[in-house]
Design a protein around this motif. Structure first.
Motif, PDB file in Angstrom:
ATOM      1  N   GLY A 177      -5.308  71.140  11.230  1.00 61.26           N
ATOM      2  CA  GLY A 177      -3.879  71.242  12.532  1.00 61.26           C
ATOM      3  C   GLY A 177      -4.580  71.681  13.654  1.00 61.26           C
ATOM      4  O   GLY A 177      -3.787  71.454  14.340  1.00 61.26           O
ATOM      5  N   LYS A 213      -6.073  68.944  16.176  1.00 64.28           N
ATOM      6  CA  LYS A 213      -4.708  68.268  16.240  1.00 64.28           C
ATOM      7  C   LYS A 213      -3.604  68.527  17.065  1.00 64.28           C
ATOM      8  O   LYS A 213      -3.361  68.088  18.329  1.00 64.28           O
ATOM      9  CB  LYS A 213      -4.119  67.855  14.491  1.00 64.28           C
ATOM     10  CG  LYS A 213      -2.784  66.941  15.082  1.00 64.28           C
ATOM     11  CD  LYS A 213      -1.130  67.465  15.344  1.00 64.28           C
ATOM     12  CE  LYS A 213      -0.268  68.481  14.835  1.00 64.28           C
ATOM     13  NZ  LYS A 213       0.233  68.788  15.272  1.00 64.28           N
ATOM     14  N   GLU A 214      -3.310  69.936  17.265  1.00 66.39           N
ATOM     15  CA  GLU A 214      -2.644  70.815  18.038  1.00 66.39           C
ATOM     16  C   GLU A 214      -3.489  70.895  19.553  1.00 66.39           C
ATOM     17  O   GLU A 214      -2.522  70.692  20.391  1.00 66.39           O
ATOM     18  CB  GLU A 214      -2.271  72.029  17.568  1.00 66.39           C
ATOM     19  CG  GLU A 214      -1.059  72.898  18.224  1.00 66.39           C
ATOM     20  CD  GLU A 214      -1.123  74.749  18.072  1.00 66.39           C
ATOM     21  OE1 GLU A 214      -0.102  75.314  18.755  1.00 66.39           O
ATOM     22  OE2 GLU A 214      -1.392  74.160  16.732  1.00 66.39           O
ATOM     23  N   ALA A 270      -4.458  67.504  21.244  1.00 68.06           N
ATOM     24  CA  ALA A 270      -2.976  66.823  21.341  1.00 68.06           C
ATOM     25  C   ALA A 270      -2.641  67.256  22.596  1.00 68.06           C
ATOM     26  O   ALA A 270      -1.872  67.188  23.767  1.00 68.06           O
ATOM     27  CB  ALA A 270      -1.900  66.794  20.282  1.00 68.06           C
ATOM     28  N   PRO A 312       0.024  63.281  18.797  1.00 60.71           N
ATOM     29  CA  PRO A 312      -0.322  64.341  17.670  1.00 60.71           C
ATOM     30  C   PRO A 312      -0.562  62.599  16.603  1.00 60.71           C
ATOM     31  O   PRO A 312      -1.051  62.851  15.907  1.00 60.71           O
ATOM     32  CB  PRO A 312       1.270  64.398  17.748  1.00 60.71           C
ATOM     33  CG  PRO A 312       1.938  64.702  18.330  1.00 60.71           C
ATOM     34  CD  PRO A 312       1.771  63.811  18.906  1.00 60.71           C
ATOM     35  N   VAL A 323      -3.547  62.045  17.059  1.00 61.62           N
ATOM     36  CA  VAL A 323      -4.718  62.742  16.919  1.00 61.62           C
ATOM     37  C   VAL A 323      -4.821  62.338  15.930  1.00 61.62           C
ATOM     38  O   VAL A 323      -6.505  62.798  15.094  1.00 61.62           O
ATOM     39  CB  VAL A 323      -4.524  63.655  17.891  1.00 61.62           C
ATOM     40  CG1 VAL A 323      -5.457  64.563  16.922  1.00 61.62           C
ATOM     41  CG2 VAL A 323      -4.138  62.980  19.401  1.00 61.62           C
ATOM     42  N   THR A 324      -4.645  62.399  14.380  1.00 69.08           N
ATOM     43  CA  THR A 324      -4.092  62.803  13.073  1.00 69.08           C
ATOM     44  C   THR A 324      -4.964  61.667  12.679  1.00 69.08           C
ATOM     45  O   THR A 324      -5.998  61.938  11.676  1.00 69.08           O
ATOM     46  CB  THR A 324      -2.847  63.161  12.777  1.00 69.08           C
ATOM     47  OG1 THR A 324      -2.190  63.998  13.241  1.00 69.08           O
ATOM     48  CG2 THR A 324      -3.149  63.498  11.122  1.00 69.08           C
ATOM     49  N   LEU A 342      -8.493  61.619  13.845  1.00 72.46           N
ATOM     50  CA  LEU A 342      -9.485  62.485  13.387  1.00 72.46           C
ATOM     51  C   LEU A 342      -9.804  62.410  11.917  1.00 72.46           C
ATOM     52  O   LEU A 342     -10.615  62.775  11.078  1.00 72.46           O
ATOM     53  CB  LEU A 342      -8.784  63.967  13.269  1.00 72.46           C
ATOM     54  CG  LEU A 342      -8.854  65.447  12.687  1.00 72.46           C
ATOM     55  CD1 LEU A 342     -10.466  65.494  13.278  1.00 72.46           C
ATOM     56  CD2 LEU A 342      -8.276  66.918  12.678  1.00 72.46           C
ATOM     57  N   SER A 388       0.296  68.964   8.490  1.00 74.03           N
ATOM     58  CA  SER A 388      -0.134  68.913  10.405  1.00 74.03           C
ATOM     59  C   SER A 388       0.046  69.211  10.804  1.00 74.03           C
ATOM     60  O   SER A 388       0.990  68.668  12.273  1.00 74.03           O
ATOM     61  CB  SER A 388      -0.586  67.702  10.795  1.00 74.03           C
ATOM     62  OG  SER A 388      -0.014  66.337  10.325  1.00 74.03           O
ATOM     63  N   SER A 425       0.201  75.767  12.248  1.00 74.95           N
ATOM     64  CA  SER A 425      -1.192  75.644  11.113  1.00 74.95           C
ATOM     65  C   SER A 425      -1.080  77.179  10.676  1.00 74.95           C
ATOM     66  O   SER A 425      -2.030  77.710   9.256  1.00 74.95           O
ATOM     67  CB  SER A 425      -1.822  76.284  12.225  1.00 74.95           C
ATOM     68  OG  SER A 425      -1.411  76.854  13.353  1.00 74.95           O
TER      69      SER A 425
END
Length: 441
Positions: free
Chosen positions: A173, A176-177, A180, A187, A190-191, A194, A402, A406
């Protein structure tokens, strides 16, 4: 309802790490270190030389080619040890626990060198050959030796906890944060990317993870360390008075200052103990799973590399905490993933580009290393279906957590890690007399 649940879980975690966890680490750390003759104090340079010589060796002293090279096991393990925990988790610990967290990081690191050495030593000593030409080792096999009367339920419970802990939902998480937000990317994309990169890396096992970590960690780790040390040099005059405040805060808590809400002694200790165990994998057992795949036959040789890992981890954690305190960034508003970026931005340009890259490189290697430990734990539970079921559950967990804050994911990691730490420390105490220090001329 969910907020109340996670609030209760957080209080449980604070109690677990502040009272039981700290006591277990101190007691087990002292007894195991005494058994090893306090080698981390008397012979740290010698231990580091042993580890470095093994990294330079093409294969170490081996009797067969089963398993991976010792340096591959080391860098794969280091991927989980030197990672986002050194930046984000430690930053969060300082935000919540105050400056005194640094002292508890040092205490756990000192005792943790003995504990982690013992974990890896026992993991190597009680590992078993696997069908794929490697080895299976870790807490499950050590617990079976330490508690033979438990009829297998305790090793299975540890395997379940390692499956949970191996799904690094917190760092997933955070990456991702960070990516993004800093690069204005969707987001969801990106998830997906990843996840794909994680699957690609883990598919190659410890060997591939060790290779990837051996490239990413030295480059980004050294660059980050040099930048941080430069900022510390610029603030060198204020370091002595800062350290005095740090030691005072460690044993008295810290009053509210600016945006900081204040902390108690127990909160400072619990945050510091967990941050050190989480970033350095002290007492949790994940590193034992990874190192057990080494083709080295002498447990003491491979275990020596864990000392080097703790040393590197603590050095980075110390620099991060001092950076936050000297620049005052720890009292500023914002998430823990952005405060280090804020602290460095006053001295270096383009931190909005560099920090997401750093967090990705650190976090990517950590997620893969933890996931390998989780997969091997799932196979321990079910050789036929464990891996498939674990992949499905971990993927769902990565995606599900995610989209949440977090800190909720971190609570899950804290609880799973705390229970593992207690179980493993008890096993270490029972088997500590069988742990031998390395023989070095």
């Amino acid at each position: 309802m969910i907020e109340q649940l996670f609030s209760t879980l957080q209080k449980t975690s604070d109690f677990l790490w502040g009272y039981i966890g700290a006591a277990m680490i101190i007691v087990a750390g002292v007894l195991v270190s005494h058994q090893l003759g306090w080698m981390q104090l008397k012979g740290l340079p010698r231990m580091i030389r042993v580890g470095l010589s093994l990294l330079q060796s093409p294969s170490g002293k081996t009797q067969q080619d089963r398993g991976v090279l010792p340096r591959q096991a080391f860098f794969a393990s280091l991927g989980g040890c030197v990672g986002v925990g050194n930046v984000v988790a430690v930053t969060l610990a300082v935000q919540v626990g105050g400056p005194g967290v640094l002292v508890w990081l040092w205490i756990v690191a000192l005792l943790g060198m003995g504990l982690k050495y013992g974990e890896v030593y026992l993991g190597m000593a009680h590992r078993r050959p696997s069908k794929d030409g490697s080895y299976n080792g870790g807490p499950m096999y050590v617990l079976a030796e330490a508690f033979s009367s438990c009829k297998g339920w305790l090793p299975m419970f540890a395997a379940v906890l390692l499956c949970i802990y191996g799904t690094e939902i917190y760092i997933f998480g955070v990456i991702k944060e960070a990516v993004a937000t800093s690069w204005s990317l969707p987001p969801a994309w990106v998830t997906v990317v990843l996840l794909a990169l994680v699957v690609l890396g883990v598919a190659g096992g410890v060997k591939r993870i060790g290779t990837i970590s051996g490239v990413l960690l030295p480059f980004f780790g050294l660059l980050f360390l040099v930048m941080t040390l430069w900022v510390l040099v610029l603030h060198a005059a204020t370091i002595p008075s800062l350290l005095l405040s740090v030691f005072r805060s460690a044993f008295t808590g810290h009053a509210a200052v600016g945006g900081f809400v204040g902390s108690t002694f127990m909160l400072t200790m619990s945050r510091g103990v967990f941050a050190a165990c989480y970033s350095g994998d002290v007492g949790i057992g994940y590193a034992s799973v990874i190192h057990s795949e080494s083709r080295v036959q002498d447990p003491a040789q491979q275990a020596s590399l864990s000392i080097l890992g703790i040393f590197l981890d603590t050095t980075i954690c110390t620099c991060v905490v001092l950076l936050l305190l000297l620049t005052g960034a720890w009292q500023q508003p914002g998430g823990s993933s952005t405060l280090v970026q804020t602290a460095l931005s006053s001295t270096f340009p383009y931190m909005h580009i560099f920090m997401p890259l750093l967090i990705f490189s650190f976090g990517y290697t950590t997620i893969m290393a933890y996931l390998i430990a989780g997969i091997k734990s799932a196979r321990f539970l079910s050789a036929k279906y464990g891996s498939t079921v674990y992949w499905i559950c971990s993927t769902m967990a990565f995606i599900g957590f995610s989209v949440w804050d977090s800190t909720r994911a971190l609570v899950v990691m804290e609880l799973a890690g705390g229970l593992l730490m207690i179980i493993n420390c008890i096993a270490l105490l029972r088997l500590r007399r069988s742990i031998q220090a390395p023989c070095v001329e």
